[in-house]
Design a protein around this motif. Sequence first.
Motif, PDB file in Angstrom:
ATOM      1  N   LEU A 256       9.270  34.181  23.193  1.00 13.10           N
ATOM      2  CA  LEU A 256       7.954  33.973  23.787  1.00 13.10           C
ATOM      3  C   LEU A 256       7.843  32.570  24.384  1.00 13.10           C
ATOM      4  CD1 LEU A 256       5.125  35.160  24.238  1.00 13.10           C
ATOM      5  CD2 LEU A 256       4.473  34.236  22.008  1.00 13.10           C
ATOM      6  N   THR A 257       8.410  31.579  23.697  1.00 15.71           N
ATOM      7  CA  THR A 257       8.366  30.203  24.199  1.00 15.71           C
ATOM      8  C   THR A 257       9.151  30.068  25.490  1.00 15.71           C
ATOM      9  OG1 THR A 257       8.182  29.383  21.934  1.00 15.71           O
ATOM     10  CG2 THR A 257       8.806  27.798  23.623  1.00 15.71           C
ATOM     11  N   VAL A 258      10.338  30.666  25.536  1.00 19.61           N
ATOM     12  CA  VAL A 258      11.146  30.624  26.762  1.00 19.61           C
ATOM     13  C   VAL A 258      10.395  31.303  27.903  1.00 19.61           C
ATOM     14  CG1 VAL A 258      13.258  31.465  27.846  1.00 19.61           C
ATOM     15  CG2 VAL A 258      13.342  30.483  25.550  1.00 19.61           C
TER      16      VAL A 258
ATOM     17  N   PHE B 185       5.118  28.889  18.013  1.00 15.19           N
ATOM     18  CA  PHE B 185       6.098  29.966  17.878  1.00 15.19           C
ATOM     19  C   PHE B 185       7.561  29.520  17.809  1.00 15.19           C
ATOM     20  CE2 PHE B 185       2.375  31.809  20.014  1.00 15.19           C
ATOM     21  CZ  PHE B 185       2.074  32.826  19.118  1.00 15.19           C
ATOM     22  N   TRP B 186       7.909  28.366  18.374  1.00 12.55           N
ATOM     23  CA  TRP B 186       9.311  27.924  18.340  1.00 12.55           C
ATOM     24  C   TRP B 186       9.573  26.995  17.161  1.00 12.55           C
ATOM     25  CZ3 TRP B 186      13.415  28.524  22.158  1.00 12.55           C
ATOM     26  CH2 TRP B 186      14.558  27.791  21.859  1.00 12.55           C
TER      27      TRP B 186
ATOM     28  N   VAL C 235      -0.033  24.169  27.816  1.00 11.81           N
ATOM     29  CA  VAL C 235       0.150  25.557  27.383  1.00 11.81           C
ATOM     30  C   VAL C 235       1.534  25.755  26.781  1.00 11.81           C
ATOM     31  CG1 VAL C 235       0.340  27.945  28.181  1.00 11.81           C
ATOM     32  CG2 VAL C 235      -1.523  26.493  29.017  1.00 11.81           C
ATOM     33  N   VAL C 236       2.554  25.238  27.458  1.00 10.46           N
ATOM     34  CA  VAL C 236       3.921  25.385  26.949  1.00 10.46           C
ATOM     35  C   VAL C 236       4.082  24.660  25.619  1.00 10.46           C
ATOM     36  CG1 VAL C 236       6.354  24.883  27.393  1.00 10.46           C
ATOM     37  CG2 VAL C 236       4.887  25.691  29.258  1.00 10.46           C
ATOM     38  N   LEU C 237       3.499  23.471  25.500  1.00 14.08           N
ATOM     39  CA  LEU C 237       3.584  22.719  24.246  1.00 14.08           C
ATOM     40  C   LEU C 237       2.927  23.473  23.096  1.00 14.08           C
ATOM     41  CD1 LEU C 237       4.248  20.140  22.637  1.00 14.08           C
ATOM     42  CD2 LEU C 237       2.049  19.198  23.414  1.00 14.08           C
ATOM     43  N   VAL C 238       1.774  24.059  23.343  1.00 18.59           N
ATOM     44  CA  VAL C 238       1.061  24.804  22.298  1.00 18.59           C
ATOM     45  C   VAL C 238       1.870  26.027  21.872  1.00 18.59           C
ATOM     46  CG1 VAL C 238      -0.981  26.198  21.803  1.00 18.59           C
ATOM     47  CG2 VAL C 238      -1.229  23.981  22.922  1.00 18.59           C
ATOM     48  N   VAL C 239       2.416  26.746  22.855  1.00 24.36           N
ATOM     49  CA  VAL C 239       3.238  27.920  22.525  1.00 24.36           C
ATOM     50  C   VAL C 239       4.468  27.488  21.726  1.00 24.36           C
ATOM     51  CG1 VAL C 239       4.663  29.770  23.492  1.00 24.36           C
ATOM     52  CG2 VAL C 239       2.433  29.246  24.501  1.00 24.36           C
ATOM     53  N   TRP C 240       5.096  26.382  22.131  1.00 22.50           N
ATOM     54  CA  TRP C 240       6.262  25.861  21.404  1.00 22.50           C
ATOM     55  C   TRP C 240       5.895  25.507  19.961  1.00 22.50           C
ATOM     56  CZ3 TRP C 240       6.932  20.865  19.370  1.00 22.50           C
ATOM     57  CH2 TRP C 240       8.221  20.588  18.905  1.00 22.50           C
ATOM     58  N   ALA C 241       4.758  24.829  19.789  1.00 20.45           N
ATOM     59  CA  ALA C 241       4.336  24.408  18.444  1.00 20.45           C
ATOM     60  C   ALA C 241       3.989  25.593  17.562  1.00 20.45           C
ATOM     61  CB  ALA C 241       3.139  23.461  18.546  1.00 20.45           C
TER      62      ALA C 241
ATOM     63  N   ALA D 261       7.141  31.594  28.232  1.00 17.71           N
ATOM     64  CA  ALA D 261       6.020  30.741  28.627  1.00 17.71           C
ATOM     65  C   ALA D 261       6.498  29.581  29.493  1.00 17.71           C
ATOM     66  CB  ALA D 261       5.314  30.208  27.378  1.00 17.71           C
ATOM     67  N   ALA D 262       7.633  28.985  29.122  1.00 17.25           N
ATOM     68  CA  ALA D 262       8.178  27.885  29.912  1.00 17.25           C
ATOM     69  C   ALA D 262       8.581  28.359  31.305  1.00 17.25           C
ATOM     70  CB  ALA D 262       9.376  27.269  29.199  1.00 17.25           C
ATOM     71  N   ALA D 263       9.183  29.540  31.364  1.00 18.59           N
ATOM     72  CA  ALA D 263       9.597  30.086  32.654  1.00 18.59           C
ATOM     73  C   ALA D 263       8.379  30.401  33.521  1.00 18.59           C
ATOM     74  CB  ALA D 263      10.432  31.345  32.440  1.00 18.59           C
ATOM     75  N   ALA D 264       7.346  30.965  32.900  1.00 10.73           N
ATOM     76  CA  ALA D 264       6.124  31.271  33.645  1.00 10.73           C
ATOM     77  C   ALA D 264       5.460  29.992  34.145  1.00 10.73           C
ATOM     78  CB  ALA D 264       5.159  32.061  32.762  1.00 10.73           C
ATOM     79  N   GLY D 265       5.465  28.952  33.311  1.00  8.84           N
ATOM     80  CA  GLY D 265       4.885  27.681  33.722  1.00  8.84           C
ATOM     81  C   GLY D 265       5.634  27.062  34.898  1.00  8.84           C
TER      82      GLY D 265
END
Length: 204
Positions: free
Chosen positions: A15-17, A57-58, A49-55, A19-23
């Motif tokens: 999911l993090t990857v 889920f990653w 957004v990417v930072l929050v998803v990383w925190a 989100a980063a790709a979408a960003g």
Amino acid sequence: MGATQEFTSGYGRGLTVAAAAAGAAALVAVAAQDGAVAALRVLPLVALVVLVVWALFWRPGVEVADGEVVVRNVLSTVHVPWPTYRGVTRGWSLVLHTTDGDVQVFAAPRSSATAQWVRRGRDDDGVRPVPADGRPVRSLHATAESVGDAVEARHDALVRAGHLDGAERLRTEHGLRPVRRVHVAGIATAVALAAAAVAVLVTA
């Protein structure tokens, strides 16, 4: 005596990857449509957004080692030395009981009903092996059951080997206790990005 076991979420990493790709795709699209300046104005929001998803889920995970259990949650990391360990509970997520209270394990939610049924149906002697010493053993299937099993197996192995003999005395004499470290850098970065994103929206 045994290899360090690292548990994280494969779903969370995927999911993090994504989100980063979408960003990144969004930034490229804005740059192509409105120019580099417009893309720079959108950058703080995308990065937030990417930072929050990383925190969420990653980053969360658990390390089970001979010296301690390390629990990485969203806002903090807790180091639990074995002399302070008092057991685990498998609820909606895993809970580590320590001499200083309970530690919720965000990275280890309860598995599905089917997975629990399969686990109960296993025909074993209840003794779970600890990986041989060597390179860390990584798993992308962090659940309350899998992580709880690993924690209990490592604790039992250390007790059988005599490594925790006198643990209570050592804990008292050396003042051992779980140590919680707040993710200050990550929180500060998130606040800065949020402030920058709000500033951009206000001045748009």
